[in-house]
Design an enzyme around this catalytic site. Structure first.
Site, mmCIF file in Angstrom:
data_model
loop_
_atom_site.group_PDB
_atom_site.id
_atom_site.type_symbol
_atom_site.label_atom_id
_atom_site.label_comp_id
_atom_site.label_asym_id
_atom_site.label_seq_id
_atom_site.Cartn_x
_atom_site.Cartn_y
_atom_site.Cartn_z
ATOM 1 N N TYR B 53 0.840 -1.204 0.000
ATOM 2 C CA TYR B 53 0.000 0.000 0.000
ATOM 3 C C TYR B 53 0.872 1.250 0.000
ATOM 4 O O TYR B 53 2.011 1.224 0.464
ATOM 5 C CB TYR B 53 -0.895 0.008 1.241
ATOM 6 C CG TYR B 53 -1.937 -1.081 1.281
ATOM 7 C CD1 TYR B 53 -3.224 -0.850 0.803
ATOM 8 C CD2 TYR B 53 -1.637 -2.335 1.793
ATOM 9 C CE1 TYR B 53 -4.186 -1.850 0.850
ATOM 10 C CE2 TYR B 53 -2.593 -3.342 1.841
ATOM 11 C CZ TYR B 53 -3.874 -3.091 1.369
ATOM 12 O OH TYR B 53 -4.820 -4.076 1.417
ATOM 13 N N GLU B 54 0.298 2.373 -0.466
ATOM 14 C CA GLU B 54 1.106 3.590 -0.602
ATOM 15 C C GLU B 54 1.504 4.174 0.755
ATOM 16 O O GLU B 54 2.442 4.957 0.834
ATOM 17 C CB GLU B 54 0.384 4.640 -1.444
ATOM 18 C CG GLU B 54 -0.830 5.244 -0.758
ATOM 19 C CD GLU B 54 -1.546 6.278 -1.622
ATOM 20 O OE1 GLU B 54 -1.379 6.268 -2.843
ATOM 21 O OE2 GLU B 54 -2.282 7.093 -1.049
ATOM 22 N N SER B 55 0.811 3.809 1.813
ATOM 23 C CA SER B 55 1.231 4.243 3.137
ATOM 24 C C SER B 55 2.516 3.521 3.548
ATOM 25 O O SER B 55 3.075 3.802 4.598
ATOM 26 C CB SER B 55 0.134 3.940 4.163
ATOM 27 O OG SER B 55 -0.167 2.558 4.148
ATOM 28 N N GLY B 56 2.952 2.581 2.726
ATOM 29 C CA GLY B 56 4.187 1.860 2.999
ATOM 30 C C GLY B 56 3.959 0.481 3.577
ATOM 31 O O GLY B 56 4.896 -0.288 3.789
ATOM 32 N N GLY B 133 -1.069 8.760 -4.969
ATOM 33 C CA GLY B 133 -0.117 7.837 -5.585
ATOM 34 C C GLY B 133 -0.455 7.473 -7.017
ATOM 35 O O GLY B 133 0.267 6.702 -7.656
#
Lengths: 370, 261
Positions: B53-56, B133
């Protein structure tokens, strides 16, 4: 400060007058950022202040302020409310995401925006921000993707003038971003367009963490997002922490310590400082608050004034928010139960995540306790 | 939601999207239906799938449907969580097989708008969320899968803003702009599945969902859809078992797959 060569076409696209480019300079101005970092007290001293003192001392009109955390995860929203209370005007806002600039554009707090994302995913479009940008309450100074802005902050943390990126190429984002330039890869014999992204140096950042010691060493549990990089880059760094631990706690367990004390100017003890957002390991979102934010307070012209009366005038701090808006100690137990169950630190069998979404014809519109 | 009801359009999209995943892949997940599809694939045909996920967040264990891409379900017992710049960096370096993304508008070359609708940059009808993102995934992913509803307001001839580049102006223009990765591989909508003709890179019907004719798909589109040679296949429907997993295990609250009333 050196002079910067902005692309004139991009300035024209953004309707930034050439006399206004001083608004852009500080984000790139490595020399003044380094000077600010040099001038700080480099000794490990007790930096604890109240939130009122920290905001008054370190957030000045016109500063470039970052949004940190991830929109509504570990974001220092309670501190942003204090900025609104102190009526500090004319800030620029930057962050990926930068969801929280929205309500700050209503009161003249944020007047300039660097944009990568503003919204709350599936909760709905942020019509408040849409109206305010169109009405000129905030002016967009640059358009980014999450990753490219993250690279700008990371370049600053790495101590680099900038990075070559493969993002944003070919898109309209680069027509609306005066800070980036398409350049050829100097090491390739054939054409290889890259995007040069300069190191980004915001003026001030507020970062909400799980634990800090009084010197400013910080521990973050869960996603760090860009905050380790932003802490290294910003000229002024305010830390708000759920708890203050003795320095020996950071030495005996170094896990998740991601911000070193030397970056930090002020340390504020602030339990529940991420409200109305969630805090990994500690509390879940009041989900109906976000739905009401997007579907009501942001939806219609003027509704944000009701939000102002409730949140800014009606609550003096985060404990007031919990007691008056979220349902007090019951909410505290509920929010902890949900987050620990979803993280599977606690048993999740039997934990009910179900809730009724907030809607415009909601029978209990003031119930924001789930 | 009774078990015998056939898949609604959102469930159908989630199912078809999940079918794009092969076991063993690493898939970058955007908010909404991509989360449903990723989790469904993991619970059915792709147990060795890794979701990022783009939150890492990296490779969470299964649990509740995430309320947000930054929420605890996306990093539930993740062995590690990457900073945002590193999380996108792994995509440039070739560790992400597919990326799932939404759109507000899409054009015939798979370029995407998530910025604004109507008018221009300063004088629009609605400003949306911006890139997030979206541009990063479009710029870097090995294979990009786009997902959303299909109507003439969304499938447009000209985007109001190009947030993310698919095949840009077609042909080899994407690569010439300096972008890496393969560009969009498929578009999954409420009407069908589309791919891109290899030479022109224009959107082409791959299959249509049951009951959707090519004429209807074209009516829902603001540009000319290319057609494959021969008969147009019908998109296979999910089995009863898969619908049950979707409703009982993946999105039991109907967060993303219940139809708005």
């Amino acid at each position: 400060m050196g002079k910067f060569a902005y692309n004139k076409e991009v300035l024209a696209n953004l309707r930034i007058d050439e006399k206004e480019t001083h608004l852009l300079d500080r984000l790139l101005d490595y020399e003044s950022a380094r000077a600010a970092h040099e001038k700080k007290n480099h000794a490990a001293v007790d930096k604890r202040l109240s939130i009122q003192e920290a905001i008054a001392e370190y957030v000045k009109p016109g500063d470039i302020l970052t949004d940190t955390g991830f929109a509504y995860v570990r974001t220092p929203i309670v501190s942003y409310l204090e900025i609104i209370r102190q009526n500090i005007k004319g800030l620029q806002n930057i962050g990926s995401p930068a969801t929280n600039q929205s309500y700050m554009t209503n009161f003249g707090i944020v007047t300039h925006s660097h944009w990568s994302y503003c919204g709350a995913e599936m909760r709905g479009t942020d019509r408040n921000m849409s109206r305010n940008v169109k009405a000129g309450k905030t002016k967009i100074l640059s358009e980014w993707s999450h990753g490219s802005m993250a690279q700008g902050f990371k370049a600053a943390q790495l101590g680099l003038p900038g990075v070559y990126s493969k993002q944003m190429l070919g898109s309209d984002l680069i027509k609306y971003n005066p800070f980036v330039k398409v350049v050829e890869n100097p090491m390739k014999s054939e054409k290889d367009p890259c995007l040069f992204i300069p190191a980004l140096y915001p003026d001030v950042t507020i970062i909400h963490v799980h634990q800090a010691d009084m010197y400013g060493n910080c521990r973050i549990y869960g996603p760090v997002i860009n905050d380790a990089a932003i802490a290294a880059a910003a000229r002024k760094v305010i830390i708000t922490a759920e708890e203050i631990v003795p320095p020996s706690a950071m030495r005996s367990d170094t896990k998740n310590v991601v911000i070193p004390f030397q970056y930090v100017d002020a340390v504020v003890e602030m339990p529940y400082g991420a409200l109305f957002g969630s805090m990994p390991g500690l509390y879940y979102w009041p989900r109906r608050f976000w739905e009401k934010m997007l579907r009501y307070w942001a939806y219609k012209e003027g509704a944000i004034d009701e939000w102002y009366d409730l949140v800014i005038k009606g609550c003096k701090d985060q404990f007031d928010i919990i007691d008056k808006m979220l349902g007090g100690s019951k909410w505290m137990a509920y929010a902890k139960r949900l987050t620990k169950a979803e993280e599977y630190d606690n048993e999740d069998i039997g934990v009910d995540f179900h809730y009724k979404e907030w809607t415009l014809d909601d029978p209990n519109p003031d119930d924001l306790s789930v | 939601m009774t078990e015998n009801k056939p898949a609604n359009p959102l469930e159908m999209i989630a199912y078809v999207l999940s079918q794009q995943i092969e076991d063993g892949e690493i898939v970058y997940i955007g908010t909404g239906l991509p989360m449903v599809a990723g989790i469904l694939a993991k619970k059915t045909h792709a147990p060795n799938l890794t979701l990022v996920y783009e939150s890492g967040a990296q490779n969470p264990i299964s649990g509740a449907m995430p309320w947000s891409v930054g929420g605890p379900a996306t990093w539930r017992k993740s062995p590690m969580i990457l900073e945002m710049s590193y999380s996108f960096g792994q995509m440039y370096n070739g560790y992400v097989d597919k990326a799932f993304l939404g759109y507000a508008q899409i054009d015939m070359y798979g370029n995407v708008n998530t910025h604004m609708i109507g008018g221009d940059f300063h004088n629009y009808k609605n400003r949306l969320t911006g890139s997030g993102g979206n541009n990063d995934l479009s710029s870097l992913a090995r294979h990009l899968i786009l997902v959303g509803l299909q109507n003439p307001q969304k499938f447009v001839k000209n985007l109001d803003f190009m947030t993310s580049v698919g095949f840009l102006n077609g042909g080899d223009s994407r690569a010439k702009a300096g972008l890496v990765g393969g560009g969009p591989q498929a578009v999954i909508t409420s009407a069908g599945v589309y791919d891109f003709e290899p030479e022109t890179k224009r959107m082409r019907i791959k299959s249509l969902h049951p009951g959707v004719s090519p004429e209807l798909a074209q009516l829902a589109t603001g540009f000319e859809l290319l057609k494959p040679s021969g008969e147009i296949p019908v998109t296979p429907l999910p089995t009863k078992e898969i619908i049950e997993i979707l409703r009982k295990e993946v999105d039991p609250g109907g967060v993303f797959t219940s139809m708005p009333s």
